[in-house]
Write a protein that holds these residues in place. Structure first.
Motif, PDB file in Angstrom:
ATOM      1  N   VAL A 128       4.893   5.387  -2.183  1.00 29.75           N
ATOM      2  CA  VAL A 128       3.967   6.512  -2.332  1.00 29.75           C
ATOM      3  C   VAL A 128       2.630   6.090  -1.737  1.00 29.75           C
ATOM      4  O   VAL A 128       2.145   4.980  -2.002  1.00 29.75           O
ATOM      5  CB  VAL A 128       3.799   6.903  -3.811  1.00 29.75           C
ATOM      6  CG1 VAL A 128       2.787   8.023  -3.959  1.00 29.75           C
ATOM      7  CG2 VAL A 128       5.143   7.318  -4.404  1.00 29.75           C
ATOM      8  N   LEU A 129       2.032   6.957  -0.945  1.00 31.58           N
ATOM      9  CA  LEU A 129       0.754   6.665  -0.298  1.00 31.58           C
ATOM     10  C   LEU A 129      -0.362   7.420  -1.000  1.00 31.58           C
ATOM     11  O   LEU A 129      -0.299   8.640  -1.163  1.00 31.58           O
ATOM     12  CB  LEU A 129       0.795   7.056   1.183  1.00 31.58           C
ATOM     13  CG  LEU A 129      -0.485   6.811   1.982  1.00 31.58           C
ATOM     14  CD1 LEU A 129      -0.857   5.332   1.973  1.00 31.58           C
ATOM     15  CD2 LEU A 129      -0.347   7.322   3.410  1.00 31.58           C
ATOM     16  N   TRP A 130      -1.401   6.674  -1.423  1.00 37.42           N
ATOM     17  CA  TRP A 130      -2.578   7.245  -2.097  1.00 37.42           C
ATOM     18  C   TRP A 130      -3.751   7.111  -1.138  1.00 37.42           C
ATOM     19  O   TRP A 130      -4.167   6.001  -0.792  1.00 37.42           O
ATOM     20  CB  TRP A 130      -2.850   6.491  -3.393  1.00 37.42           C
ATOM     21  CG  TRP A 130      -3.805   7.184  -4.320  1.00 37.42           C
ATOM     22  CD1 TRP A 130      -4.976   7.791  -3.998  1.00 37.42           C
ATOM     23  CD2 TRP A 130      -3.666   7.319  -5.739  1.00 37.42           C
ATOM     24  NE1 TRP A 130      -5.590   8.306  -5.111  1.00 37.42           N
ATOM     25  CE2 TRP A 130      -4.802   8.034  -6.194  1.00 37.42           C
ATOM     26  CE3 TRP A 130      -2.712   6.913  -6.652  1.00 37.42           C
ATOM     27  CZ2 TRP A 130      -4.986   8.322  -7.556  1.00 37.42           C
ATOM     28  CZ3 TRP A 130      -2.901   7.207  -7.989  1.00 37.42           C
ATOM     29  CH2 TRP A 130      -4.021   7.912  -8.426  1.00 37.42           C
ATOM     30  N   ILE A 131      -4.321   8.242  -0.730  1.00 35.08           N
ATOM     31  CA  ILE A 131      -5.391   8.279   0.266  1.00 35.08           C
ATOM     32  C   ILE A 131      -6.680   8.722  -0.411  1.00 35.08           C
ATOM     33  O   ILE A 131      -6.679   9.652  -1.229  1.00 35.08           O
ATOM     34  CB  ILE A 131      -5.039   9.233   1.419  1.00 35.08           C
ATOM     35  CG1 ILE A 131      -3.661   8.894   1.986  1.00 35.08           C
ATOM     36  CG2 ILE A 131      -6.092   9.195   2.513  1.00 35.08           C
ATOM     37  CD1 ILE A 131      -3.114   9.960   2.898  1.00 35.08           C
ATOM     38  N   GLY A 132      -7.784   8.087  -0.068  1.00 35.95           N
ATOM     39  CA  GLY A 132      -9.079   8.467  -0.609  1.00 35.95           C
ATOM     40  C   GLY A 132     -10.192   7.820   0.192  1.00 35.95           C
ATOM     41  O   GLY A 132      -9.973   6.897   0.976  1.00 35.95           O
ATOM     42  N   THR A 133     -11.398   8.301  -0.030  1.00 35.98           N
ATOM     43  CA  THR A 133     -12.567   7.726   0.620  1.00 35.98           C
ATOM     44  C   THR A 133     -13.138   6.594  -0.227  1.00 35.98           C
ATOM     45  O   THR A 133     -12.760   6.408  -1.387  1.00 35.98           O
ATOM     46  CB  THR A 133     -13.637   8.798   0.848  1.00 35.98           C
ATOM     47  OG1 THR A 133     -14.039   9.338  -0.422  1.00 35.98           O
ATOM     48  CG2 THR A 133     -13.094   9.921   1.718  1.00 35.98           C
ATOM     49  N   GLU A 176      -1.207  12.943   8.957  1.00 37.50           N
ATOM     50  CA  GLU A 176      -0.142  12.165   9.588  1.00 37.50           C
ATOM     51  C   GLU A 176       0.912  11.732   8.571  1.00 37.50           C
ATOM     52  O   GLU A 176       2.109  11.714   8.872  1.00 37.50           O
ATOM     53  CB  GLU A 176      -0.737  10.936  10.283  1.00 37.50           C
ATOM     54  CG  GLU A 176      -1.618  11.261  11.479  1.00 37.50           C
ATOM     55  CD  GLU A 176      -0.835  11.905  12.612  1.00 37.50           C
ATOM     56  OE1 GLU A 176       0.340  11.522  12.803  1.00 37.50           O
ATOM     57  OE2 GLU A 176      -1.384  12.776  13.306  1.00 37.50           O
ATOM     58  N   ALA A 177       0.471  11.369   7.371  1.00 32.34           N
ATOM     59  CA  ALA A 177       1.416  10.878   6.361  1.00 32.34           C
ATOM     60  C   ALA A 177       2.244  12.002   5.759  1.00 32.34           C
ATOM     61  O   ALA A 177       3.372  11.758   5.314  1.00 32.34           O
ATOM     62  CB  ALA A 177       0.661  10.143   5.258  1.00 32.34           C
ATOM     63  N   ALA A 185       6.062  10.654  -1.740  1.00 34.78           N
ATOM     64  CA  ALA A 185       5.002  11.630  -1.957  1.00 34.78           C
ATOM     65  C   ALA A 185       3.727  11.080  -1.343  1.00 34.78           C
ATOM     66  O   ALA A 185       3.591   9.876  -1.100  1.00 34.78           O
ATOM     67  CB  ALA A 185       4.802  11.927  -3.442  1.00 34.78           C
ATOM     68  N   VAL A 186       2.772  11.984  -1.126  1.00 36.40           N
ATOM     69  CA  VAL A 186       1.458  11.629  -0.600  1.00 36.40           C
ATOM     70  C   VAL A 186       0.403  12.175  -1.556  1.00 36.40           C
ATOM     71  O   VAL A 186       0.479  13.324  -1.987  1.00 36.40           O
ATOM     72  CB  VAL A 186       1.239  12.192   0.818  1.00 36.40           C
ATOM     73  CG1 VAL A 186      -0.167  11.870   1.318  1.00 36.40           C
ATOM     74  CG2 VAL A 186       2.282  11.637   1.780  1.00 36.40           C
ATOM     75  N   SER A 211       7.454  21.000   5.997  1.00 37.45           N
ATOM     76  CA  SER A 211       8.305  20.521   7.078  1.00 37.45           C
ATOM     77  C   SER A 211       8.999  19.213   6.711  1.00 37.45           C
ATOM     78  O   SER A 211      10.175  19.010   7.041  1.00 37.45           O
ATOM     79  CB  SER A 211       7.479  20.333   8.354  1.00 37.45           C
ATOM     80  OG  SER A 211       8.258  19.797   9.399  1.00 37.45           O
ATOM     81  N   ALA A 212       8.292  18.308   6.018  1.00 37.14           N
ATOM     82  CA  ALA A 212       8.881  17.025   5.637  1.00 37.14           C
ATOM     83  C   ALA A 212       9.715  17.115   4.371  1.00 37.14           C
ATOM     84  O   ALA A 212      10.511  16.210   4.096  1.00 37.14           O
ATOM     85  CB  ALA A 212       7.785  15.980   5.450  1.00 37.14           C
ATOM     86  N   GLY A 213       9.556  18.188   3.594  1.00 39.22           N
ATOM     87  CA  GLY A 213      10.291  18.304   2.340  1.00 39.22           C
ATOM     88  C   GLY A 213       9.805  17.356   1.274  1.00 39.22           C
ATOM     89  O   GLY A 213      10.565  16.953   0.392  1.00 39.22           O
TER      90      GLY A 213
END
Length: 351
Positions: A128-133, A176-177, A185-186, A211-213
């Protein structure tokens, strides 16, 4: 007449696609003129002959409402909440989770991690990718690795973090992810209501998730509700923890399971609702806290915040003290003190 019917069918198909992207209700969409469909009979969404819709993306419509297959939703286990969300949270979509203030960031993160635990238990254990500033992680911090495994069954190496210096970079990484099927999950965590995260940006993220489901969870610290393409928006805050249950009954002064107060801000059914869920870290499921169950132990374990409604503690007895400089009767006045730097002169020295 044939040209007009084809044009109306094309318009109807486009409106269906727009409603699907925006997550709005479809009961206002009218069938094209001249079609032989009945309102009470299930029918498939129309598509242009040049761009036919694949069979796996066909949406069944009954009485004007879009009906998705049961496996398209992530069920929380709380029956009333899942029913209000028309089956649960959509798996292949953008979902919003709001915290009214920065102090609610921990509750929002805990609830989303609970959803991640449900996703990993039902499918392949992908990362699982967690994105933040940098600002987001500086304010709310990072999840504790030991707690990830103990409370959610998530291994530390399964949770990846991407810290971006700017919001524009974080949105690019999320875009992108979101299209990658190698992620379970993202998670995109932002702060406030930045102008760059507008309706167009959320539509793009929602389309990538479809699109990625895969689900894309948008966490917002101290954010105000605004128009987005997310079909579901939940407003979260921490609920008082109940006492820990033992064989002899509730253990006084103890802290039980994590609890969340959930308010539906937006959903496909537009049904309002407010729920209190407890996360069971042993069985990894949500359990709803009902009113009669909470009445057994209504006192929160942790003291309320500054905005509490409880009155202040009653003042004690008032005591009278003599004023400074007015000694009581029978007391002698203190001798005047000599400053330490003014010492008496020694004999034999001049003035």
């Amino acid at each position: 007449m044939a040209t007009s019917a084809v044009a109306r069918e094309t318009v109807f198909a486009l409106r269906r696609q727009i409603a699907k992207i925006e997550g709005t209700l479809s009961e206002r969409l009218e069938a094209p003129a001249g079609s032989s469909f009945d309102a009470d009979v299930p029918r498939q969404s129309l598509a242009s002959s040049r761009n036919p819709t694949p069979a796996r993306n066909l949406t069944i419509v009954r009485r004007g409402l879009a009906v998705a297959p049961p496996d398209a939703f992530l069920r929380t286990g709380a029956e009333r909440l899942d029913a209000a969300l028309s089956g649960g949270l959509p798996k292949a979509a953008l979902s919003e989770f709001h915290g009214a203030a920065t102090r609610d960031a921990g509750a929002v993160a805990g609830f989303v991690l609970s959803l991640i635990s449900l996703i990993l238990s039902q499918g392949p254990r992908l990362p699982v990718l967690w994105i933040g500033t940098s600002e987001v992680f500086r304010e709310a911090g990072f999840p504790y690795a030991g707690g990830l495994h103990a409370f959610f069954g998530i291994e530390p190496e399964q949770l990846l973090f991407s810290e971006a210096p700017r919001l524009l970079d974080a949105l690019w990484v999320a875009d992108e992810a979101a299209r990658m099927t190698a992620l379970a999950a993202v998670i995109l965590e932002i702060r406030g209501n930045p102008q760059r995260l507008d309706l167009t940006a959320t539509r793009r993220l929602h389309a990538r998730a479809q699109s990625a489901g895969r689900p894309l969870f948008l966490l917002r610290q101290a954010g105000e509700p605004e128009p987005t393409a997310a079909p579901v928006r939940l407003i979260l805050s921490a609920a008082p923890a109940a006492a820990r249950e033992t064989i002899a009954g509730p253990l006084a002064g103890s802290i039980g399971r994590p609890a969340f107060t959930i308010t539906i801000g937006k959903s496909r059914t537009a049904l309002p609702g407010k729920f209190t869920l407890e996360w069971n870290p042993d069985e990894r499921i949500f359990e709803e806290r009902r009113g009669e169950e909470w009445a057994k132990n209504p006192v929160p374990v942790v003291s309320t915040s500054r905005r509490r409604e409880d009155p202040a503690t009653a003042p004690g007895a008032v005591l009278a003290f003599p004023a400074v400089g007015s000694p009581a009767a029978g007391d002698q006045s203190p001798r005047p003190e000599r400053p330490a730097h003014r010492r008496p002169r020694r004999a034999g020295r001049g003035a």
